[in-house]
Motif scaffolding. Structure first.
Motif, PDB file in Angstrom:
ATOM      1  N   ASN A 401     -13.397  -0.756  -7.573  1.00 27.92           N
ATOM      2  CA  ASN A 401     -13.445   0.510  -8.315  1.00 27.92           C
ATOM      3  C   ASN A 401     -12.508   1.543  -7.693  1.00 27.92           C
ATOM      4  OD1 ASN A 401     -15.488  -0.644  -9.885  1.00 27.92           O
ATOM      5  ND2 ASN A 401     -17.097   0.133  -8.560  1.00 27.92           N
ATOM      6  N   LEU A 402     -12.413   1.552  -6.361  1.00 27.31           N
ATOM      7  CA  LEU A 402     -11.543   2.512  -5.692  1.00 27.31           C
ATOM      8  C   LEU A 402     -10.072   2.238  -5.998  1.00 27.31           C
ATOM      9  CD1 LEU A 402     -13.388   2.713  -2.262  1.00 27.31           C
ATOM     10  CD2 LEU A 402     -13.242   4.512  -3.981  1.00 27.31           C
ATOM     11  N   ILE A 403      -9.685   0.965  -6.009  1.00 31.45           N
ATOM     12  CA  ILE A 403      -8.310   0.612  -6.363  1.00 31.45           C
ATOM     13  C   ILE A 403      -8.007   1.077  -7.792  1.00 31.45           C
ATOM     14  CG2 ILE A 403      -6.766  -1.306  -6.897  1.00 31.45           C
ATOM     15  CD1 ILE A 403      -6.938  -0.813  -3.962  1.00 31.45           C
ATOM     16  N   GLN A 404      -8.946   0.873  -8.688  1.00 32.65           N
ATOM     17  CA  GLN A 404      -8.736   1.299 -10.075  1.00 32.65           C
ATOM     18  C   GLN A 404      -8.610   2.814 -10.179  1.00 32.65           C
ATOM     19  OE1 GLN A 404     -12.141  -0.619 -11.855  1.00 32.65           O
ATOM     20  NE2 GLN A 404     -11.041  -2.537 -12.209  1.00 32.65           N
ATOM     21  N   GLU A 405      -9.385   3.557  -9.369  1.00 30.38           N
ATOM     22  CA  GLU A 405      -9.254   5.014  -9.354  1.00 30.38           C
ATOM     23  C   GLU A 405      -7.901   5.442  -8.817  1.00 30.38           C
ATOM     24  OE1 GLU A 405     -12.324   7.680  -8.050  1.00 30.38           O
ATOM     25  OE2 GLU A 405     -13.844   6.117  -8.225  1.00 30.38           O
ATOM     26  N   MET A 406      -7.428   4.741  -7.793  1.00 32.26           N
ATOM     27  CA  MET A 406      -6.114   5.059  -7.247  1.00 32.26           C
ATOM     28  C   MET A 406      -5.017   4.778  -8.271  1.00 32.26           C
ATOM     29  SD  MET A 406      -6.352   3.775  -3.286  1.00 32.26           S
ATOM     30  CE  MET A 406      -7.191   4.790  -2.052  1.00 32.26           C
ATOM     31  N   GLU A 407      -5.191   3.720  -9.041  1.00 33.73           N
ATOM     32  CA  GLU A 407      -4.219   3.412 -10.093  1.00 33.73           C
ATOM     33  C   GLU A 407      -4.190   4.533 -11.124  1.00 33.73           C
ATOM     34  OE1 GLU A 407      -4.537  -1.502  -9.949  1.00 33.73           O
ATOM     35  OE2 GLU A 407      -5.723  -0.336 -11.389  1.00 33.73           O
ATOM     36  N   SER A 408      -5.355   5.070 -11.478  1.00 39.97           N
ATOM     37  CA  SER A 408      -5.414   6.194 -12.424  1.00 39.97           C
ATOM     38  C   SER A 408      -4.760   7.427 -11.828  1.00 39.97           C
ATOM     39  CB  SER A 408      -6.868   6.502 -12.794  1.00 39.97           C
ATOM     40  OG  SER A 408      -7.479   5.411 -13.452  1.00 39.97           O
ATOM     41  N   ALA A 409      -4.971   7.652 -10.528  1.00 41.56           N
ATOM     42  CA  ALA A 409      -4.375   8.817  -9.867  1.00 41.56           C
ATOM     43  C   ALA A 409      -2.852   8.721  -9.862  1.00 41.56           C
ATOM     44  CB  ALA A 409      -4.903   8.931  -8.443  1.00 41.56           C
ATOM     45  N   GLU A 410      -2.331   7.497  -9.720  1.00 36.51           N
ATOM     46  CA  GLU A 410      -0.879   7.326  -9.704  1.00 36.51           C
ATOM     47  C   GLU A 410      -0.242   7.777 -11.014  1.00 36.51           C
ATOM     48  OE1 GLU A 410       0.071   3.310  -8.597  1.00 36.51           O
ATOM     49  OE2 GLU A 410       0.433   3.938  -6.518  1.00 36.51           O
ATOM     50  N   GLU A 411      -1.002   7.686 -12.102  1.00 40.55           N
ATOM     51  CA  GLU A 411      -0.488   8.145 -13.392  1.00 40.55           C
ATOM     52  C   GLU A 411      -0.257   9.656 -13.393  1.00 40.55           C
ATOM     53  OE1 GLU A 411      -3.175   6.791 -16.376  1.00 40.55           O
ATOM     54  OE2 GLU A 411      -2.888   4.662 -15.890  1.00 40.55           O
ATOM     55  N   MET A 412      -0.883  10.375 -12.440  1.00 39.90           N
ATOM     56  CA  MET A 412      -0.670  11.809 -12.272  1.00 39.90           C
ATOM     57  C   MET A 412       0.202  12.080 -11.049  1.00 39.90           C
ATOM     58  SD  MET A 412      -4.455  13.356 -13.187  1.00 39.90           S
ATOM     59  CE  MET A 412      -3.832  15.053 -13.169  1.00 39.90           C
ATOM     60  N   ASP A 413       0.974  11.054 -10.623  1.00 41.15           N
ATOM     61  CA  ASP A 413       1.898  11.163  -9.489  1.00 41.15           C
ATOM     62  C   ASP A 413       1.183  11.464  -8.175  1.00 41.15           C
ATOM     63  OD1 ASP A 413       4.172  10.655 -11.060  1.00 41.15           O
ATOM     64  OD2 ASP A 413       4.262  12.748 -11.699  1.00 41.15           O
ATOM     65  N   ILE A 414      -0.043  10.997  -8.039  1.00 46.04           N
ATOM     66  CA  ILE A 414      -0.785  11.116  -6.786  1.00 46.04           C
ATOM     67  C   ILE A 414      -0.741   9.756  -6.113  1.00 46.04           C
ATOM     68  CG2 ILE A 414      -3.034  11.566  -5.744  1.00 46.04           C
ATOM     69  CD1 ILE A 414      -3.676  13.341  -8.155  1.00 46.04           C
ATOM     70  N   THR A 415      -0.127   9.694  -4.941  1.00 41.37           N
ATOM     71  CA  THR A 415       0.029   8.422  -4.257  1.00 41.37           C
ATOM     72  C   THR A 415      -0.743   8.408  -2.940  1.00 41.37           C
ATOM     73  OG1 THR A 415       2.059   9.196  -3.182  1.00 41.37           O
ATOM     74  CG2 THR A 415       2.296   8.003  -5.261  1.00 41.37           C
ATOM     75  N   PHE A 416      -1.046   7.219  -2.472  1.00 38.99           N
ATOM     76  CA  PHE A 416      -1.790   7.021  -1.236  1.00 38.99           C
ATOM     77  C   PHE A 416      -0.947   6.124  -0.330  1.00 38.99           C
ATOM     78  CE2 PHE A 416      -4.656   7.956  -4.639  1.00 38.99           C
ATOM     79  CZ  PHE A 416      -5.570   8.846  -4.084  1.00 38.99           C
ATOM     80  N   GLY A 417      -0.510   6.676   0.791  1.00 39.19           N
ATOM     81  CA  GLY A 417       0.376   5.929   1.663  1.00 39.19           C
ATOM     82  C   GLY A 417       1.709   5.681   0.984  1.00 39.19           C
ATOM     83  N   ASP A 418       2.207   4.444   1.073  1.00 39.62           N
ATOM     84  CA  ASP A 418       3.499   4.126   0.463  1.00 39.62           C
ATOM     85  C   ASP A 418       3.393   3.885  -1.036  1.00 39.62           C
ATOM     86  OD1 ASP A 418       2.295   1.633   0.269  1.00 39.62           O
ATOM     87  OD2 ASP A 418       3.499   0.712   1.841  1.00 39.62           O
ATOM     88  N   GLY A 419       2.173   3.983  -1.582  1.00 37.62           N
ATOM     89  CA  GLY A 419       1.989   3.825  -3.020  1.00 37.62           C
ATOM     90  C   GLY A 419       1.854   2.392  -3.478  1.00 37.62           C
ATOM     91  N   ASN A 420       1.922   1.434  -2.546  1.00 36.89           N
ATOM     92  CA  ASN A 420       1.789   0.021  -2.924  1.00 36.89           C
ATOM     93  C   ASN A 420       0.320  -0.379  -2.901  1.00 36.89           C
ATOM     94  OD1 ASN A 420       4.593  -0.434  -3.198  1.00 36.89           O
ATOM     95  ND2 ASN A 420       4.792  -0.647  -0.975  1.00 36.89           N
ATOM     96  N   LEU A 421      -0.281  -0.421  -4.068  1.00 36.34           N
ATOM     97  CA  LEU A 421      -1.694  -0.777  -4.174  1.00 36.34           C
ATOM     98  C   LEU A 421      -1.839  -2.257  -4.491  1.00 36.34           C
ATOM     99  CD1 LEU A 421      -2.984   2.214  -6.344  1.00 36.34           C
ATOM    100  CD2 LEU A 421      -3.066   1.975  -3.868  1.00 36.34           C
TER     101      LEU A 421
END
Length: 431
Positions: A401-421
């Motif tokens: 679920n957390l990975i899926q939330e991070m994927e949704s955040a990336e759609e708003m240009d919010i990245t975590f680390g290098d952005g490679n999920l």
């Protein structure tokens, strides 16, 4: 100033951040640990938190040893007067001081947001349960918050009178004759799926050049990366910059986290954490090599930058069946003890022992892992899970679920680390 290896520290805590004291013992000369226990008739569980640990010594009273203690560490809220007194006696203090009031007094926090120019959702301050009943009769979809008494009332989502009328009767019993003295804040919902925030530390209003950036699945899991502060979303940085003068005023020197709800055209700072967070403090403890230096020099007013051991971290909640009124015991193998983070317990013959409580709660702590990528951290967590003793489990499904939330955040240009999920489908196979 002494070198960290020569420092004697005393951690003053309510019990939750015992793992933090254990971690600090790796770099300080000596770590004492104190939790309050004094009552007319104390129970055994009040008096043994932190007992039995190899590298941490519990103190019922630290004042007899005050001349031998170089540093006081307050990882949680509270004791702001004691912190100021110790500081007045010449003792370096890592703590929030009066800054913890931002978290404790929620109605005042709304005033602070207005003062520093941050956006506020619609809200109303209401005194007493009777007035709250009258106000909510025809209201739907509100969030109810209470100052100070958060052990009695955490944030509650009010759906409607039809659905939640019965909760009012529970609260009336819970608060008893003081029910009409309780300060409530009723907050309008913020329509967004994105909740982000800052995790790190603050010294006199200054923040380090790097930050922990992650997402939490409430009471299940957490994933984060260390990245440059400048790479955080502007909305997160704006909150830190806005609140910084307030933290400077109180000489705030402690860990600090924010929760920010981000919409398409605005952002709302909904909650400050003026202490260690839980999560992410458990995995954060294993991601830096220089926490002792950060705390020691930070207590003197010097901001020390992070020295990462690993860039990515994950943690999932540990569950074990503990019957109300009975002790719980978990015998973790030595290979994973560093990665097991449990508070409110003691150690007996190498076992973690949890004093009896009055409530049924299966959560006993967190299991952590770190790595050079999210995939590495998840793989390492999987190996730790294999070594959990019978009767102890963890919810790794929350990582999907957390990975899926991070994927949704990336759609708003919010990245975590290098952005490679990692692909969420592959995560399912791993966990």
């Amino acid at each position: 100033m002494k070198e960290t290896k020569d420092v004697v520290a005393c951690v003053v805590d309510h019990g939750l951040f015992l793992p933090w004291a254990d971690m600090l013992s790796r770099g300080f000369k000596k770590v004492y640990y104190h939790t309050p226990w004094e009552k007319s008739f104390p129970k055994i569980g009040d008096c043994v938190i932190g007992d039995g640990y190899k590298n941490v010594e519990r103190l019922d009273d630290f004042f007899p040893l005050i001349d031998k203690i170089d540093l006081f560490v307050f990882p949680d809220i509270g004791w702001n007067g004691l912190q100021l007194h110790l500081e007045g006696c010449g003792k370096p203090v890592w703590g929030s001081r009066m800054g913890d009031e931002l978290e404790i007094y929620r109605e005042n926090f709304m005033d602070v947001l207005k003062e520093v120019g941050l956006s506020l959702p619609g809200f109303k301050k209401i005194r007493g349960l009777s007035n709250l009943k009258s106000y909510l009769k025809d209201k739907t979809d509100k969030y109810l918050k209470v100052s100070k008494y958060r052990g009695s009332f955490e944030t509650y989502h009010w759906r409607s009178w039809r659905e939640d009328e019965g909760e009012m009767e529970k609260w009336a019993v819970r608060f008893g004759p003081l029910k009409d003295e309780i300060p409530f804040v009723v907050v309008d919902p913020i329509k967004t799926e994105i909740e982000d925030g800052y995790d790190g530390y603050c010294v006199d209003g200054k923040f380090p050049k790097q930050a922990f950036h992650g997402i939490e699945c409430k009471d299940k899991g957490y994933m984060c990366a260390i990245q440059d502060f400048e790479s955080l979303p502007d909305q997160i940085k704006d909150v830190n910059f806005a609140i910084s003068p307030k933290l400077t005023q109180v000489r705030y020197r402690n860990n600090f986290s924010t929760e920010v709800r981000i919409t398409e055209d605005d952002a709302f700072f909904i909650d400050p954490t003026c202490r260690l967070g839980s999560p992410p403090s458990q995995v954060m403890a294993e991601m830096l090599s220089n926490w002792c230096e950060i705390v020691w020099k930070g207590a003197h007013g010097e901001l020390v930058e992070m020295e990462p051991l690993a860039t990515y971290g994950v943690q999932t909640v540990l569950n074990s069946k503990c019957e109300p009124g009975f002790w719980g015991v978990a015998d973790f193998p030595e290979e994973i003890r560093q990665w097991v983070k449990c508070g409110n317990c003691c150690e007996v013959d190498g076992r973690l022992c949890f004093p009896p409580t009055d409530e049924a709660d299966t959560m006993i702590g967190w299991l952590c892992a770190v790595g050079d990528s999210f995939e590495d951290a998840i793989n390492n967590l999987k190996e730790h899970v294999k070594m959990l003793p019978d009767g102890v489990s963890t919810d790794t499904q929350s990582l999907v679920n957390l990975i899926q939330e991070m994927e949704s955040a990336e759609e708003m240009d919010i990245t975590f680390g290098d952005g490679n999920l990692p692909d969420s489908a592959s995560v399912i196979e791993k966990v």
